[in-house]
Design an enzyme around this catalytic site. Structure first.
Site, PDB file in Angstrom:
ATOM      1  CG  HIS A  17      19.054 -11.673 -75.410  1.00  0.00           C
ATOM      2  ND1 HIS A  17      19.917 -10.646 -75.717  1.00  0.00           N
ATOM      3  CD2 HIS A  17      18.134 -11.131 -74.569  1.00  0.00           C
ATOM      4  CE1 HIS A  17      19.544  -9.544 -75.098  1.00  0.00           C
ATOM      5  NE2 HIS A  17      18.468  -9.807 -74.395  1.00  0.00           N
TER       6      HIS A  17
ATOM      7  CG  LEU B 232      27.578 -11.682 -72.184  1.00  0.00           C
ATOM      8  CD1 LEU B 232      27.304 -12.589 -73.388  1.00  0.00           C
ATOM      9  CD2 LEU B 232      28.838 -10.858 -72.455  1.00  0.00           C
TER      10      LEU B 232
END
Ligand code: PAF
Length: 279
Positions: free
Chosen positions: A37, A189
């Site tokens: 992110h 991830l």
């Protein structure tokens, strides 16, 4: 960083950005933030945008077995991480803000939404597009950033925006595909990785190893065989395929194809993908 939990607070923050003549970059998330992110935030910063990140665990994109209740919710930590990263606004609305009793347009992902992830998660992409469309309407971004790990999601959002712009239903939004961020041994991830037992992490990493091996071959049969040879036998495969990256149609040709994989590592379902010939 401003925390906006109400739409009116978001609108106030956006009005200031507008007055300052800033273009808005938007990163929709479901929280439990990780370096993937933050790489999207960095991309937005590199473009000098006013950055809005949303954290909303969207109930409509979870199916029956999808474990909405156990999805990690870490808003306090997420807020600190985003503030440290220099994000302008964290939009963390309640379900009532996002889904008032009326006026929210339901978006169908159509046939493309029933393929691959859609076969194992019926309705998932309808719910995902519905919330992304709703968030786009609230945030009115100029640019939106999505990770490439969720390649089918990225394709569907891109197509939705393209269609809406063509119909005159919205101002253009540039949808930016950002590279998948991986751990030191290639595991993509994901917020779900927190739930992989430590002793199964090496098995989880073989998903990426499989993609690397498979993406180097010259025929589809060789791609699949090479990938399967790398995969830890503990992984329960949902699919391993070559698709056209723009349509997700299964392809027999290798050039320009994307190899997509989904499988279970214990109780955790992981997905990943790689461009064939891209490594
Ligand atoms: O990728 C996600 O985290 C979600 O699908 C999204 C785009 C935030 C919509 O809920």
């Amino acid at each position: 960083m401003q925390l906006a939990q109400k739409i009116v607070e978001l609108e106030q923050a956006l009005a200031i950005a507008d007055t300052d003549g800033k273009r808005v970059g938007f990163i929709p998330t479901m929280g439990a933030l990780h370096k993937g992110h933050l790489s999207l935030v960095k991309k937005a910063q590199d473009q000098g945008l006013f950055i809005v990140v949303s954290v909303f665990v969207n109930p409509r994109q979870f199916g029956e077995g999808d474990d909405l209740e156990n999805y990690p919710r870490t808003l306090g930590v997420d807020a600190r991480v985003l503030s440290d990263a220099g994000v302008d606004v964290l939009f963390a609305p309640s379900s009532n803000e996002v889904y008032p009793a009326s006026g929210v347009k339901e978006i169908s992902a159509g046939e493309l939404g029933a393929l691959f992830e859609g076969t194992v998660r019926p309705g998932h992409f309808d719910g995902m597009l519905t919330v992304v469309n709703r968030l786009f309407n609230l945030v009115q971004p100029d640019v939106a950033f999505f990770g490439s790990k969720d390649a089918q999601q990225l394709m569907l959002v891109t197509q939705m925006v393209r269609q809406q712009v063509a119909n005159g239903d919205r101002e253009p939004i540039k949808v930016v595909a950002c590279e998948t961020v991986r751990d030191e041994e290639g595991l993509a991830l994901s917020s779900r990785n927190q739930r992989i037992p430590k002793d199964l992490i090496p098995a989880a990493r073989t998903l990426h190893k499989a993609l690397i091996a498979g993406s180097k071959k010259k025929t589809k049969a060789d791609c699949i065989e090479a990938a399967m040879a790398q995969l830890d036998p503990i992984i329960r495969l949902d699919y391993l395929e070559l698709v056209d990256p723009d349509t997700f149609a299964v392809t027999e040709g290798v050039t320009g194809a994307r190899m997509v994989i989904a499988g279970w590592v214990g109780e955790v379902r992981l997905i990943d993908n790689l461009l064939v010939g891209g490594v």
